[in-house]
Write a protein that holds these residues in place. Structure first.
Motif, PDB file in Angstrom:
ATOM      1  N   ALA A 140      21.201 -11.330   2.249  1.00 48.36           N
ATOM      2  CA  ALA A 140      20.409 -12.413   1.663  1.00 48.36           C
ATOM      3  C   ALA A 140      20.854 -12.775   0.250  1.00 48.36           C
ATOM      4  O   ALA A 140      20.490 -13.845  -0.256  1.00 48.36           O
ATOM      5  CB  ALA A 140      18.926 -12.017   1.640  1.00 48.36           C
ATOM      6  N   PRO A 163       7.157  -6.480  12.132  1.00 44.99           N
ATOM      7  CA  PRO A 163       8.343  -7.330  12.219  1.00 44.99           C
ATOM      8  C   PRO A 163       8.049  -8.814  12.294  1.00 44.99           C
ATOM      9  O   PRO A 163       8.880  -9.640  11.898  1.00 44.99           O
ATOM     10  CB  PRO A 163       9.049  -6.829  13.487  1.00 44.99           C
ATOM     11  CG  PRO A 163       7.989  -6.121  14.267  1.00 44.99           C
ATOM     12  CD  PRO A 163       7.052  -5.540  13.263  1.00 44.99           C
ATOM     13  N   GLU A 164       6.865  -9.166  12.785  1.00 44.65           N
ATOM     14  CA  GLU A 164       6.530 -10.591  12.869  1.00 44.65           C
ATOM     15  C   GLU A 164       6.200 -11.181  11.499  1.00 44.65           C
ATOM     16  O   GLU A 164       6.132 -12.399  11.344  1.00 44.65           O
ATOM     17  CB  GLU A 164       5.358 -10.816  13.833  1.00 44.65           C
ATOM     18  CG  GLU A 164       4.014 -10.275  13.355  1.00 44.65           C
ATOM     19  CD  GLU A 164       3.801  -8.791  13.647  1.00 44.65           C
ATOM     20  OE1 GLU A 164       2.654  -8.331  13.531  1.00 44.65           O
ATOM     21  OE2 GLU A 164       4.775  -8.112  14.007  1.00 44.65           O
ATOM     22  N   GLN A 167      10.444  -9.399   6.636  1.00 46.74           N
ATOM     23  CA  GLN A 167      11.895  -9.520   6.798  1.00 46.74           C
ATOM     24  C   GLN A 167      12.570  -8.335   6.110  1.00 46.74           C
ATOM     25  O   GLN A 167      12.369  -8.097   4.915  1.00 46.74           O
ATOM     26  CB  GLN A 167      12.377 -10.838   6.174  1.00 46.74           C
ATOM     27  CG  GLN A 167      13.898 -11.008   6.190  1.00 46.74           C
ATOM     28  CD  GLN A 167      14.345 -12.194   5.365  1.00 46.74           C
ATOM     29  OE1 GLN A 167      13.540 -12.864   4.704  1.00 46.74           O
ATOM     30  NE2 GLN A 167      15.638 -12.465   5.382  1.00 46.74           N
ATOM     31  N   LEU A 169      15.540  -6.689   4.307  1.00 43.78           N
ATOM     32  CA  LEU A 169      16.679  -7.184   3.532  1.00 43.78           C
ATOM     33  C   LEU A 169      17.805  -6.160   3.394  1.00 43.78           C
ATOM     34  O   LEU A 169      18.970  -6.539   3.275  1.00 43.78           O
ATOM     35  CB  LEU A 169      16.220  -7.611   2.133  1.00 43.78           C
ATOM     36  CG  LEU A 169      15.197  -8.736   2.053  1.00 43.78           C
ATOM     37  CD1 LEU A 169      14.830  -9.008   0.598  1.00 43.78           C
ATOM     38  CD2 LEU A 169      15.706 -10.007   2.716  1.00 43.78           C
ATOM     39  N   VAL A 189      12.544  -5.352   1.413  1.00 44.39           N
ATOM     40  CA  VAL A 189      11.917  -6.284   2.348  1.00 44.39           C
ATOM     41  C   VAL A 189      11.367  -7.486   1.592  1.00 44.39           C
ATOM     42  O   VAL A 189      11.174  -7.448   0.377  1.00 44.39           O
ATOM     43  CB  VAL A 189      10.750  -5.625   3.128  1.00 44.39           C
ATOM     44  CG1 VAL A 189      11.236  -4.487   4.006  1.00 44.39           C
ATOM     45  CG2 VAL A 189       9.651  -5.148   2.182  1.00 44.39           C
ATOM     46  N   ARG A 190      11.102  -8.519   2.384  1.00 46.03           N
ATOM     47  CA  ARG A 190      10.379  -9.683   1.855  1.00 46.03           C
ATOM     48  C   ARG A 190       9.327 -10.108   2.869  1.00 46.03           C
ATOM     49  O   ARG A 190       9.584 -10.109   4.079  1.00 46.03           O
ATOM     50  CB  ARG A 190      11.329 -10.851   1.578  1.00 46.03           C
ATOM     51  CG  ARG A 190      10.558 -12.090   1.093  1.00 46.03           C
ATOM     52  CD  ARG A 190      11.436 -13.275   0.819  1.00 46.03           C
ATOM     53  NE  ARG A 190      10.630 -14.443   0.537  1.00 46.03           N
ATOM     54  CZ  ARG A 190      11.104 -15.670   0.350  1.00 46.03           C
ATOM     55  NH1 ARG A 190      12.403 -15.892   0.404  1.00 46.03           N
ATOM     56  NH2 ARG A 190      10.287 -16.681   0.097  1.00 46.03           N
ATOM     57  N   GLN A 191       8.164 -10.459   2.359  1.00 50.49           N
ATOM     58  CA  GLN A 191       7.096 -11.025   3.182  1.00 50.49           C
ATOM     59  C   GLN A 191       6.534 -12.244   2.454  1.00 50.49           C
ATOM     60  O   GLN A 191       5.661 -12.113   1.605  1.00 50.49           O
ATOM     61  CB  GLN A 191       5.989  -9.998   3.441  1.00 50.49           C
ATOM     62  CG  GLN A 191       4.867 -10.528   4.344  1.00 50.49           C
ATOM     63  CD  GLN A 191       3.816  -9.464   4.649  1.00 50.49           C
ATOM     64  OE1 GLN A 191       4.042  -8.283   4.460  1.00 50.49           O
ATOM     65  NE2 GLN A 191       2.652  -9.896   5.110  1.00 50.49           N
TER      66      GLN A 191
END
Length: 226
Positions: A140, A163-164, A167, A169, A189-191
């Motif tokens: 990313a 997972p839904e 994301q 990274l 991660v990113r949410q």
């Protein structure tokens, strides 16, 4: 005539209760084309400043940060910041605070800000002497072919994600980490409006994660305006 397409420079707060907050400020101050100023956030008033565009929760000691936040009346405003969808980034201890659940916590429990749909494990790689730098592949980021130097200091890992919503990274590569690491351990991660890293980008000279956060802040602001 002024260029109406010129990007507004950002004002970024860094929670300054304990930990490596000045290191984040020093790196952000290098990004002069995007960052107007940084603010040490120690009070509710500083957090509620309407000119603040984003917030960083630094590395340090998550239990200590939570205790100070509670004693100073900052914990609930921090939770409200996240619930309101405002951009926030947690590094190491900051990632723990943003998680909805944490394992391997100290006796007496661990207050969390929450909002990030993950479960973390504190001190996953061991004690201070087990700190290490491991190269990470982060597609990313800009120049994704260039590995990112992940500085891990008594670092957590992310054990589970939704997972839904979340994301992934970056993951640990076993040959670049201590034997206690499992190949594929999630460390970034990113949410949506929340970014979290188990390592310390502010302790490197690599600006790419801070630039990623700045781009994320602008993206969230654009979505809010739409």
């Amino acid at each position: 005539m002024a260029d109406t397409n010129e990007k507004k420079k950002l004002r970024i707060g860094v929670l300054a209760l304990q930990g490596a907050f000045t290191e984040h400020q020093h790196l952000l101050h290098r990004l002069t084309e995007d960052v107007d100023s940084t603010v040490q956030v120690k009070t509710e008033a500083a957090l509620l400043d309407p000119t603040l565009d984003a917030l960083i929760l630094p590395g340090g000691e998550s239990t200590t940060m939570a205790l100070i936040a509670e004693r100073t009346g900052l914990m609930e405003p921090l939770r409200n910041w996240v619930k309101a969808g405002k951009p926030v980034w947690g590094t190491c201890a900051g990632m723990i605070l943003l998680s909805n659940e944490a394992h391997k916590i100290k006796i007496g429990g661990q207050s969390l800000i929450g909002g990030l749909d993950v479960t973390v494990k504190r001190n996953a790689f061991g004690a201070q002497v087990d700190s290490f730098v491991g190269d990470l592949s982060v597609p990313a980021l800009t120049e994704p072919e260039r590995l990112f130097p992940g500085v891990f200091i008594r670092a957590p890992i992310i054990e589970t994600v939704k997972p839904e919503k979340v994301q992934v990274l970056a993951r640990v590569v076993k040959n670049a980490a201590p034997t206690s690491a499992e190949d594929g351990d999630i460390v970034a991660v990113r949410q949506g409006h929340i970014l979290a890293t188990a390592f310390h980008p502010e302790l490197t000279s690599d600006e790419r994660f801070h630039r990623y956060f700045i781009d994320m802040v602008r993206e969230v602001q654009d979505q809010t305006k739409a």
